[in-house]
Motif scaffolding. Structure first.
Motif, short mmCIF file in Angstrom:
data_model
loop_
_atom_site.label_atom_id
_atom_site.label_comp_id
_atom_site.label_asym_id
_atom_site.label_seq_id
_atom_site.Cartn_x
_atom_site.Cartn_y
_atom_site.Cartn_z
N LYS A 74 31.40 42.15 36.67
CA LYS A 74 32.85 41.97 36.63
C LYS A 74 33.25 41.65 35.20
CE LYS A 74 36.78 39.33 38.07
NZ LYS A 74 37.32 38.00 38.02
N MET A 75 34.26 42.37 34.75
CA MET A 75 34.73 42.09 33.40
C MET A 75 35.40 40.72 33.41
SD MET A 75 37.27 44.54 31.31
CE MET A 75 36.31 45.99 31.61
N HIS A 98 46.08 33.74 48.72
CA HIS A 98 47.32 34.44 49.04
C HIS A 98 47.51 34.70 50.52
CE1 HIS A 98 47.32 35.10 44.73
NE2 HIS A 98 48.59 35.44 44.83
N HIS A 149 42.71 41.13 29.24
CA HIS A 149 41.79 42.25 29.05
C HIS A 149 42.23 43.37 29.99
CE1 HIS A 149 39.73 40.99 32.72
NE2 HIS A 149 39.50 39.80 32.20
N LEU A 157 37.30 45.69 37.94
CA LEU A 157 36.80 46.60 36.91
C LEU A 157 35.48 46.01 36.45
CD1 LEU A 157 39.65 47.53 34.44
CD2 LEU A 157 38.75 48.77 36.36
N HIS A 196 43.22 42.51 33.72
CA HIS A 196 44.60 42.05 33.95
C HIS A 196 45.58 43.21 33.78
CE1 HIS A 196 42.47 38.51 32.01
NE2 HIS A 196 42.70 38.08 33.24
N VAL A 211 47.00 41.54 44.25
CA VAL A 211 46.07 40.57 43.67
C VAL A 211 44.68 41.18 43.53
CG1 VAL A 211 47.28 38.59 44.68
CG2 VAL A 211 45.38 39.62 45.93
N TYR A 265 45.05 46.26 34.33
CA TYR A 265 44.94 47.14 35.51
C TYR A 265 45.93 46.67 36.59
CZ TYR A 265 42.69 49.18 39.68
OH TYR A 265 42.43 49.85 40.85
N SER A 266 45.89 45.38 36.93
CA SER A 266 46.79 44.88 37.98
C SER A 266 48.25 45.13 37.60
CB SER A 266 46.63 43.37 38.19
OG SER A 266 45.32 43.05 38.45
N PRO A 274 49.49 38.93 40.06
CA PRO A 274 49.11 37.51 39.97
C PRO A 274 49.78 36.89 38.74
CG PRO A 274 47.16 38.89 40.27
CD PRO A 274 48.31 39.81 39.99
N LEU A 275 49.91 35.58 38.74
CA LEU A 275 50.39 34.89 37.53
C LEU A 275 49.13 34.51 36.77
CD1 LEU A 275 53.15 32.63 39.13
CD2 LEU A 275 53.23 35.05 38.49
N TRP A 324 46.83 25.59 43.13
CA TRP A 324 47.44 26.59 44.01
C TRP A 324 48.77 26.13 44.60
CZ3 TRP A 324 46.02 31.41 43.36
CH2 TRP A 324 44.78 31.64 42.79
N GLY A 372 40.04 45.91 43.83
CA GLY A 372 38.68 45.56 43.42
C GLY A 372 38.64 45.18 41.94
N GLU A 405 39.29 38.43 44.39
CA GLU A 405 38.74 37.07 44.37
C GLU A 405 39.80 36.01 44.72
OE1 GLU A 405 39.70 38.75 41.83
OE2 GLU A 405 40.78 37.38 40.51
N1 MSP Z 1 46.14 32.13 37.89
C1 MSP Z 1 45.42 32.75 38.94
C2 MSP Z 1 46.33 33.55 39.83
C3 MSP Z 1 47.46 32.76 40.40
S1 MSP Z 1 48.53 33.79 41.31
C4 MSP Z 1 49.65 32.78 41.95
C5 MSP Z 1 44.38 33.69 38.35
N2 MSP Z 1 44.59 34.11 37.10
S2 MSP Z 1 43.64 35.09 36.26
O1 MSP Z 1 44.14 35.09 34.92
O2 MSP Z 1 42.27 34.72 36.43
O3 MSP Z 1 43.92 36.51 36.81
C6 MSP Z 1 43.23 37.00 37.89
C7 MSP Z 1 43.73 38.40 38.20
O4 MSP Z 1 43.58 39.27 37.08
C8 MSP Z 1 42.91 39.05 39.29
O5 MSP Z 1 43.33 38.64 40.57
C9 MSP Z 1 43.16 40.50 39.00
O6 MSP Z 1 44.43 40.84 39.44
C10 MSP Z 1 43.12 40.51 37.48
N3 MSP Z 1 41.76 40.67 36.98
C11 MSP Z 1 41.05 39.82 36.19
N4 MSP Z 1 39.82 40.37 35.94
C12 MSP Z 1 39.73 41.56 36.54
C13 MSP Z 1 38.75 42.56 36.60
N5 MSP Z 1 37.60 42.48 35.98
N6 MSP Z 1 39.06 43.67 37.31
C14 MSP Z 1 40.26 43.83 37.95
N7 MSP Z 1 41.19 42.90 37.92
C15 MSP Z 1 40.95 41.75 37.24
O7 MSP Z 1 43.45 34.03 39.07
#
Ligand code: MSP
Length: 667
Positions: free
Chosen positions: A297-298, A266, A24, A291, A27, A258, A29-30, A15-16, A229, A289, A261
C-alpha cells in the motif's frame, strides 16, 4: 427539506485527509474519483455538491508539528494550504472544503454530542491503555511494558476518565438498517466484512481524551477534547450547514467515498452517531481499494509514495485521471507503475483518442473546407456498424449504466472499443482514396460525418474522466454549449448538423518517449520528496516549492532553518567503487559507494555528464541518512550531492581539493 430545487440534489464527499503530510496519488485517486462522479452526475441532471477537506486534530498532526518546530495550528494551516493548492491546480477542488479547525465545525461537533447525550447515548467511563509519557500519547495495540514505537521508551499503563458513546446499543438497529438498505455499503465484500463485524457485537467507544491538547473541547468538561472519529466524521455535516443543515437541503449525503481501511468508521460509527442524535443517515458508503506501489500500500510511513505533481508536470492531469480510472477496477486494489502509466498514455490517448480526433478533424478541414459534411441518407442495413443510430444508442445506454454503478474501468473500456471501431472504419474506408475518386464524394461525406459524429459521442461519454480534452474536441466539432452542461440522455446519433464549422485541430496528447518521460517524472519526484522531507523537518515551506509544489501563501518571507535542523542531515565522504548505467534510463547511474563502514548502492541522475568508468575512485559527498527509495526499480540508499550548474541545469559533482579519508563526516 426547506430549500426548493429545480434539480434533484446529489451530495458526495471524499475522506477528510490528515494534515500531517502532503498528498500522494492515493489521496489524489480518491479526489479524482469524486470529481468524475460529480461531473457525471451533473451530466445526469443533478445539482451536485462535493466536499473534501482536512482532518487536523489528533496526536499525529501534533507530533508532525512538533517535529517541524511549529504550533499545531500554524503547521496544519500551512499543510492545508498546500493540499488546497494542489486540488485547485489539478482542477479537482471540492465545492466545499471543510477544515476540522473551522469554528462552524467545532460548533457542529459540540451540538451533535449534546444531542447524543440528551438522548442517553453518552456516558462517563474509564479508558485504560499503554501510554508514552515522553510523547504524551497512547500506543495502540501495546501491552504493559511494551516500548513506544516512536521513541523506544517503555510505555506505562494509564487509566483516564473518558466519555463513551454507547455503540453497543446500536447493534440491532444497525443490522436492521443494513438489511433494509442493501446498497448502503458497497462493494459487496466490504458490506459482508462490516456485517460480520457488527454481528460479532459492538463495544462502547471512547470519544474523548484528557491527555491530548490539540482537539475540540468538550463544552464545560475541560480538559476533555473530542477524540478523532467523533470529530472528523462530523465534518461531512459541518460542510453543508452543521446544525442548520436543513437550510441547504443537502443532508443526508448521497455518497461517502472512502478507502477500504476506513469503511468501519463510516459504515458503523457514523450512522450510529447520527441515529443517536435523531439525524438522517447517509445513503451510501463506497469503499475503494488501495493503490499499491512495489506491491505494498502506498503510504507515507512505508516511504513508497508517488506524488501527483511530477506526473502532471510531464504528462498532464488528464492522462493520470484516465490511467487511474481505466487501470484500476474500482473497489479493488491496483498497482501503480510509471511504465503502465506511460504505456496507457501512448496507446489509448496519443494513438487512440488523440489520433482519431486529429485525423477526423484534419480530413474535414482538408476535404470539406472545415465544414461538417452531409451524409447520405442511412440505408437501414448498417446494424451495429458506426454510422447507425443503434451503435450510438447502445453505447450511450451501456456506458451510462456502467458509470452509474461506478464501473469506471469497464465504462472506459467500452468507450475505447468505439474509438478502435471508428479508427478501423477510417482505415477500411480510406477517405484519402475516396477523395481522389470523382465518384467518391458522397461516400467521403458519409464516412467523415460518421467519424465526426462518433467522435462527438465519444467526447460526451468520456467527459467525466477527461473534462479538458473532451471539452476541446467538443468545441472543435463546432458545439457551442459547454460539454459539462450537456445531459447524457439528450444525446443521440445524428445531432451533429451538416454545415457546422469546425475549429482548428489541436494536438491533444503528443506521443512521448517512454524512458525519457519516466526519467523526467522520477527526477522531479526525487527533488520534491527531498523538499517535502526538508519542510517536515522544519525547513522553510519555500523549500517545498521545488518541482512545482507551490509555497503556502501564508509564508512570503523565506524562513531560516536552525542549526539543529541542519544537523539532522548526515553527510559523509564517499568513494565510488563501481558505476554502471541503469537499464532503460538515460540519466541514471547505479553506483556502489564506500562510505567508510559500509558500501552503499546509490542511484544518481548524472549519466548525461559522467561516464561510468570516469567515476571509479572519485570522492563524493554523500547524504547517508535518507530513506531508501527505488528509481526505475533499483534501490537507492543515499544521495550524492551535485550543483545544478552545468548546461540545462545538468549536475556537477561536489568534491574536495585536499585529500580526505573515506567515511569522514562533513559538518
Ligand atoms: N483523516 C482520516 C479520514 C477521516 S474521514 C472523516 C484519514 N485520512 S488519510 O489522510 O489517511 O486519508 C485516507 C484516505 O486517503 C483513504 O481512505 C483513501 O481514500 C486515500 N488513500 C490514502 N492512501 C491510499 C492508497 N494507497 N490508495 C488509495 N487510496 C488511498 O484516514
Amino acid at each position: 427539506m426547506s430549500s426548493v430545487r429545480a434539480k434533484p440534489k446529489f451530495y458526495l464527499t471524499t475522506p477528510l485527509y490528515y494534515s500531517n503530510g502532503l498528498p500522494h496519488i492515493g489521496h489524489t485517486y480518491s479526489t479524482i474519483v469524486a470529481d468524475v462522479i460529480r461531473r457525471f452526475k451533473r451530466m445526469r441532471g443533478f445539482d451536485v455538491v462535493m466536499t473534501t477537506g482536512a482532518d487536523e486534530h489528533g496526536i499525529n498532526v501534533e507530533r508532525s508539528a512538533k517535529k517541524a518546530g511549529k504550533p499545531p495550528q500554524e503547521f496544519s494551516t500551512e499543510i492545508v494550504a498546500q493540499w488546497r493548492q494542489l486540488w485547485d491546480d489539478l482542477g479537482i477542488a471540492g465545492d466545499e472544503f471543510i477544515r476540522t479547525t473551522d469554528e462552524n465545525h467545532h460548533r457542529t461537533v459540540q451540538w451533535l454530542f449534546k444531542r447524543c447525550r440528551e438522548n442517553g447515548f453518552i456516558e462517563k467511563g474509564h479508558y485504560t491503555g499503554q501510554y508514552c509519557v515522553h510523547d504524551n500519547a497512547y500506543v495502540v495495540d501495546a501491552g504493559p511494558g511494551d516500548p513506544c514505537p516512536d521513541c523506544g521508551r517503555p510505555t506505562e499503563t494509564v487509566t483516564e476518565e473518558n466519555y463513551f458513546f454507547k455503540l453497543s446499543s446500536f447493534q440491532r438497529k444497525l443490522l436492521d438498517f443494513y438489511d433494509a438498505n442493501p446498497d448502503f455499503i458497497r462493494p459487496e465484500t466490504r458490506r459482508n466484512e462490516v456485517l460480520r463485524f457488527v454481528q460479532g457485537g459492538l463495544k462502547d467507544l471512547s470519544i474523548t481524551r484528557t491527555t491530548i491538547r490539540w482537539g475540540i473541547p468538550v463544552p464545560g468538561e475541560a480538559p476533555h477534547v473530542f477524540y478523532v472519529w467523533f470529530d472528523a466524521l462530523i465534518g461531512y455535516l459541518s460542510a453543508v450547514g452543521g446544525p442548520e443543515f436543513d437550510e441547504r437541503g443537502l443532508w443526508p449525503a448521497d455518497l461517502h467515498l472512502v478507502g477500504k481501511e476506513i469503511i468501519r468508521f463510516h459504515a458503523v460509527y457514523w450512522p450510529a452517531f447520527l441515529m443517536a442524535a435523531d439525524l438522517p443517515v447517509p445513503k451510501q458508503i463506497w469503499a475503494h481499494g488501495w493503490l499499491l506501489f512495489d506491491s505494498a500500500k502506498m503510504s507515507k510511513s512505508r516511504g513508497n509514495v508517488v506524488r501527483p505533481r511530477p506526473i502532471v508536470n510531464v504528462l498532464g492531469i488528464e492522462p493520470l485521471r484516465y490511467f487511474l480510472l481505466r487501470e484500476i477496477v474500482f473497489g479493488q486494489d491496483g498497482s501503480f507503475s510509471y511504465d503502465a502509466l506511460v504505456s496507457r498514455y501512448n496507446s489509448d490517448l496519443a494513438n487512440g483518442l488523440g489520433n482519431l480526433a486529429s485525423r477526423t478533424l484534419t480530413m474535414i478541414e482538408r476535404y470539406f473546407g472545415g465544414e461538417i459534411p452531409k451524409p447520405a441518407p442511412a440505408r437501414g442495413d448498417e446494424g451495429y456498424a458506426p454510422g447507425s443510430s443503434d451503435f450510438a444508442n447502445e453505447a450511450l445506454a451501456e456506458v451510462t449504466g456502467l458509470y452509474e454503478r461506478l464501473s469506471f474501468s469497464l465504462a472506459l473500456e467500452h468507450i475505447w472499443t468505439l474509438v478502435a471501431k471508428l479508427d478501423k472504419y477510417l482505415t477500411m474506408e480510406k477517405p484519402w482514396t475516396l477523395a481522389e475518386r470523382p465518384d467518391g464524394r458522397e461516400r467521403l461525406a458519409t464516412v467523415l460525418y460518421t467519424a465526426a459524429e462518433g467522435l462527438r459521442i465519444i467526447a460526451a461519454l468520456s467527459h467525466p474522466v477527461l473534462p479538458q480534452s473532451t471539452g476541446k474536441i467538443w468545441k472543435e466539432l463546432g458545439q457551442t454549449e459547454p460539454l459539462g452542461r450537456v445531459q447524457l440522455d439528450q444525446i443521440a446519433w445524428g445531432q451533429l448538423r451538416p454545415g457546422t464549422r469546425i475549429g482548428k485541430p489541436e494536438a491533444l496528447f503528443p506521443r512521448v518517449e517512454k524512458s525519457e518521460a519516466i526519467e523526467r517524472i522520477e527526477s522531479m519526484e526525487q527533488e520534491q520528496n527531498q523538499a517535502a522531507e526538508a519542510a517536515a523537518a522544519g525547513a522553510t515551506p519555500a523549500a517545498a516549492t521545488a518541482a512545482g509544489t507551490p509555497a503556502t501563501p501564508a509564508t512570503a518571507t523565506p524562513a531560516k532553518i536552525t542549526i539543529e535542523d541542519f544537523a539532522k542531515v548526515e553527510l559523509r565522504v564517499g568513494q565510488v567503487k563501481s558505476a554502471e548505467p541503469v537499464a532503460g534510463a538515460n540519466k541514471l547511474l547505479q553506483l556502489q559507494v564506500d562510505i567508510g563502514d559500509e558500501v552503499r548502492q546509490i542511484v544518481a541522475g548524472i549519466a548525461t555528464v559522467y561516464k561510468p568508468e570516469a567515476l571509479i575512485g572519485r570522492k563524493v559527498v554523500v547524504v547517508t541518512n535518507l530513506q531508501p527509495r527505488k528509481l526505475r526499480g533499483v534501490e537507492s540508499n543515499g544521495m550524492i550531492l551535485a550543483a545544478s550548474a552545468g548546461p540545462d541545469g545538468s549536475p556537477i559533482l561536489a568534491g574536495f581539493l585536499e585529500e580526505v579519508p573515506v567515511g569522514a563526516k562533513i559538518k
